[in-house]
Write a protein that holds these residues in place. Sequence first.
Motif, PDB file in Angstrom:
ATOM      1  N   LEU A  78      -1.445 -20.894   3.186  1.00 45.49           N
ATOM      2  CA  LEU A  78      -1.676 -19.816   2.195  1.00 45.49           C
ATOM      3  C   LEU A  78      -0.610 -19.019   2.333  1.00 45.49           C
ATOM      4  O   LEU A  78      -0.171 -18.554   3.271  1.00 45.49           O
ATOM      5  N   ASP A  79       0.296 -18.788   1.057  1.00 43.10           N
ATOM      6  CA  ASP A  79       1.431 -17.988   0.659  1.00 43.10           C
ATOM      7  C   ASP A  79       1.208 -16.858  -0.278  1.00 43.10           C
ATOM      8  O   ASP A  79       1.236 -17.129  -1.416  1.00 43.10           O
ATOM      9  N   TYR A  80       0.576 -15.875   0.325  1.00 43.02           N
ATOM     10  CA  TYR A  80       0.066 -14.725  -0.693  1.00 43.02           C
ATOM     11  C   TYR A  80       0.953 -13.573  -0.529  1.00 43.02           C
ATOM     12  O   TYR A  80       1.442 -12.780   0.266  1.00 43.02           O
ATOM     13  N   HIS A  81       1.133 -13.455  -1.897  1.00 38.99           N
ATOM     14  CA  HIS A  81       2.212 -12.176  -2.363  1.00 38.99           C
ATOM     15  C   HIS A  81       1.519 -10.834  -3.207  1.00 38.99           C
ATOM     16  O   HIS A  81       0.769 -11.465  -4.149  1.00 38.99           O
ATOM     17  N   ILE A  82       1.643  -9.653  -2.790  1.00 41.57           N
ATOM     18  CA  ILE A  82       1.110  -8.706  -3.723  1.00 41.57           C
ATOM     19  C   ILE A  82       2.243  -7.952  -4.063  1.00 41.57           C
ATOM     20  O   ILE A  82       3.178  -7.402  -3.305  1.00 41.57           O
ATOM     21  N   VAL A  83       2.340  -7.826  -5.410  1.00 41.96           N
ATOM     22  CA  VAL A  83       3.370  -6.976  -5.978  1.00 41.96           C
ATOM     23  C   VAL A  83       2.812  -5.877  -6.773  1.00 41.96           C
ATOM     24  O   VAL A  83       2.143  -6.017  -7.907  1.00 41.96           O
ATOM     25  N   ASP A  84       3.040  -4.691  -6.126  1.00 47.27           N
ATOM     26  CA  ASP A  84       2.332  -3.424  -6.534  1.00 47.27           C
ATOM     27  C   ASP A  84       3.349  -2.631  -7.480  1.00 47.27           C
ATOM     28  O   ASP A  84       4.627  -2.576  -6.838  1.00 47.27           O
ATOM     29  N   GLY A  85       3.022  -2.059  -8.537  1.00 40.55           N
ATOM     30  CA  GLY A  85       3.919  -1.240  -9.585  1.00 40.55           C
ATOM     31  C   GLY A  85       4.045   0.163  -9.181  1.00 40.55           C
ATOM     32  O   GLY A  85       4.558   0.861  -9.998  1.00 40.55           O
ATOM     33  N   GLY A  86       3.758   0.602  -7.840  1.00 42.60           N
ATOM     34  CA  GLY A  86       3.912   2.140  -7.300  1.00 42.60           C
ATOM     35  C   GLY A  86       2.745   2.762  -7.627  1.00 42.60           C
ATOM     36  O   GLY A  86       2.947   3.840  -8.126  1.00 42.60           O
ATOM     37  N   SER A  87       1.538   2.114  -7.060  1.00 45.30           N
ATOM     38  CA  SER A  87       0.135   2.848  -7.393  1.00 45.30           C
ATOM     39  C   SER A  87       0.303   4.053  -6.546  1.00 45.30           C
ATOM     40  O   SER A  87       1.010   4.279  -5.632  1.00 45.30           O
ATOM     41  N   ARG A  88      -0.271   4.845  -6.909  1.00 43.90           N
ATOM     42  CA  ARG A  88      -0.667   6.363  -6.414  1.00 43.90           C
ATOM     43  C   ARG A  88      -2.141   6.839  -6.353  1.00 43.90           C
ATOM     44  O   ARG A  88      -2.369   7.784  -6.017  1.00 43.90           O
ATOM     45  N   ASP A  89      -2.872   5.707  -6.479  1.00 48.96           N
ATOM     46  CA  ASP A  89      -4.521   5.942  -6.281  1.00 48.96           C
ATOM     47  C   ASP A  89      -4.892   5.306  -5.233  1.00 48.96           C
ATOM     48  O   ASP A  89      -6.234   5.339  -4.886  1.00 48.96           O
ATOM     49  N   GLY A  90      -4.422   5.061  -4.162  1.00 49.12           N
ATOM     50  CA  GLY A  90      -5.212   4.379  -2.989  1.00 49.12           C
ATOM     51  C   GLY A  90      -4.923   3.055  -2.587  1.00 49.12           C
ATOM     52  O   GLY A  90      -5.509   2.239  -1.853  1.00 49.12           O
TER      53      GLY A  90
END
Length: 197
Positions: free
Chosen positions: A32-44
Amino acid sequence: MTVSVVTVTYNAAETVADAVRSVITQKGNFQLDYHIVDGGSRDGTLDQIAAFQDRITEITSGPDDGLYDAMNRGVARAKGDIIGILNADDRYADDRVIADVLDAFEATDADGIYADLDYVDARDGETVTRRWVSGQPGDFRKGWMPPHPTLFVRREVYEQHGLFNLSLRSAADYELMLRFFHFRGAELAYLPRVTVK
């Protein structure tokens, strides 16, 4: 065989843990090659993801130009032979989804595999409110498309035919599939089972 999964997030603290858990608990003969791309979340959201960081290949967070820009960034980082995209408010239906998808790739020699999807009640996450039975590949010119969270594509299809077109906004996923599987002739095959809730 390496399988990449990309999850894009933005203020998804309520649902992201279920999405991540459904990816990292997949069973089968693959890496598994797992990537999370977050847009700058501010809610935890990032706090929720941090609990799983030892099972995630890469987590990035910062401003982006929307959902499809984030997906493009994730696909560009993915190293897998096969790439799937799972939204932060979706989850795989069980722990054999990726294994069954890989079996379907082997059986069909297709360039992309898609399946069925259940919409579920947000209050309990289980009660099915609508089932999207995809059926056999239809006519893209009439608006038919597979549910994109169920779609897994060989990495070389992205390399040959490109990423999501950001100028198309909410139609970017439809255009990408139309480009890949209708105009460019990549082979698409149907896995007749629910893979995503």
